[in-house]
Design a protein around this motif. Sequence first.
Motif, mmCIF file in Angstrom:
data_model
loop_
_atom_site.group_PDB
_atom_site.id
_atom_site.type_symbol
_atom_site.label_atom_id
_atom_site.label_comp_id
_atom_site.label_asym_id
_atom_site.label_seq_id
_atom_site.Cartn_x
_atom_site.Cartn_y
_atom_site.Cartn_z
ATOM 1 N N ASP A 236 0.829 -1.211 0.000
ATOM 2 C CA ASP A 236 0.000 0.000 0.000
ATOM 3 C C ASP A 236 0.864 1.263 0.000
ATOM 4 O O ASP A 236 0.434 2.309 -0.489
ATOM 5 C CB ASP A 236 -0.947 -0.027 1.205
ATOM 6 C CG ASP A 236 -2.146 0.899 1.022
ATOM 7 O OD1 ASP A 236 -2.565 1.120 -0.139
ATOM 8 O OD2 ASP A 236 -2.665 1.405 2.025
ATOM 9 N N ASP B 285 -2.074 4.750 0.348
ATOM 10 C CA ASP B 285 -1.620 5.630 1.432
ATOM 11 C C ASP B 285 -0.898 4.867 2.539
ATOM 12 O O ASP B 285 -0.620 5.414 3.596
ATOM 13 C CB ASP B 285 -2.770 6.491 1.971
ATOM 14 C CG ASP B 285 -3.875 5.647 2.581
ATOM 15 O OD1 ASP B 285 -3.793 4.404 2.485
ATOM 16 O OD2 ASP B 285 -4.798 6.233 3.153
ATOM 17 N N ASP C 286 -1.472 2.243 4.587
ATOM 18 C CA ASP C 286 -1.952 1.720 5.878
ATOM 19 C C ASP C 286 -2.956 0.569 5.746
ATOM 20 O O ASP C 286 -3.607 0.215 6.726
ATOM 21 C CB ASP C 286 -2.581 2.854 6.697
ATOM 22 C CG ASP C 286 -3.832 3.425 6.028
ATOM 23 O OD1 ASP C 286 -4.154 2.992 4.898
ATOM 24 O OD2 ASP C 286 -4.472 4.300 6.622
#
Length: 203
Positions: A27, A32, A34
Motif C-alpha cells: 500500500d 496511502d 496503511d
Amino acid sequence: MIEFHKKWITNSCLIIKENCQKINMLDQEIGDGDHGTTILRGLEEAVSHFRANNEFDNSISFMNEISKLMRISMGGASGILMTIFFKELGNLNFNDLYNTILTTFSNTINKIETRGKVNFGDKSFLDIYVPIHQELIQNNLIDFDKLITKIDESLEYTKSLEARVGRAKFLDSKGVGVIDPGAYSTSIILKEFFKEINNEKNN
Ligand SMILES: [Mg+2]
C-alpha cells in the motif's frame, strides 16, 4: 453456525497480523500505506467483541453486528466495501451450502460494484471475488484445491493491472507491477473462509 464465523474471523485475523507489514508495504507503493493496519484493526475489533460477549441470537444478527463494528473501526471506503462480504455471510446455511455461498458472492460483488463504483479489472479486491465466483459456478461444487489455486492466480494477476480506482490511478505507473493490497488482504480472508468450509465438511 456462529462458531463457524468466529473461527473463520479469528484465523483471518491471525494471518492478516502475520502479513500486516507486507500489506502496508504494498500500500505504500500504490496507496496511502496503511491497508494492512486498517484491515487488522477491523478484524481485531471483531474478535475482541465476540470474545467479550456471548449472547448472539443467530448468524444474521451476529454478522450484521460484526460488519458494522469493522466498518466503523476501519473507516473510509475500505471499511464500507470490505465489510460487505462479512454482512452477507450471515446468510450462510450449511443445509444449502453451495447455493448460499454463491448468493453471498453474487450479492457481495453487486454491492461492491454499486457502492464503490468499481468494476472487475480495475485493480481492486473485486479482482479476487469475481474469478472465485466464476470458479464456483464453473465447478458446480466447492472444490477446495481449485479455489485456493484460483485465489493465488487472481492475486498475482492484479500485479499486471492498471488501476482505474483509488490513489494508484493517479500514479504514472498506474500501479502496474505491484499486487493490489486490498486484493492481498481479501485473498487471505477468502482462503481462510474456504479452509474453514473444508474443515466443516470433513467433520
Ligand atoms: Mg488507507
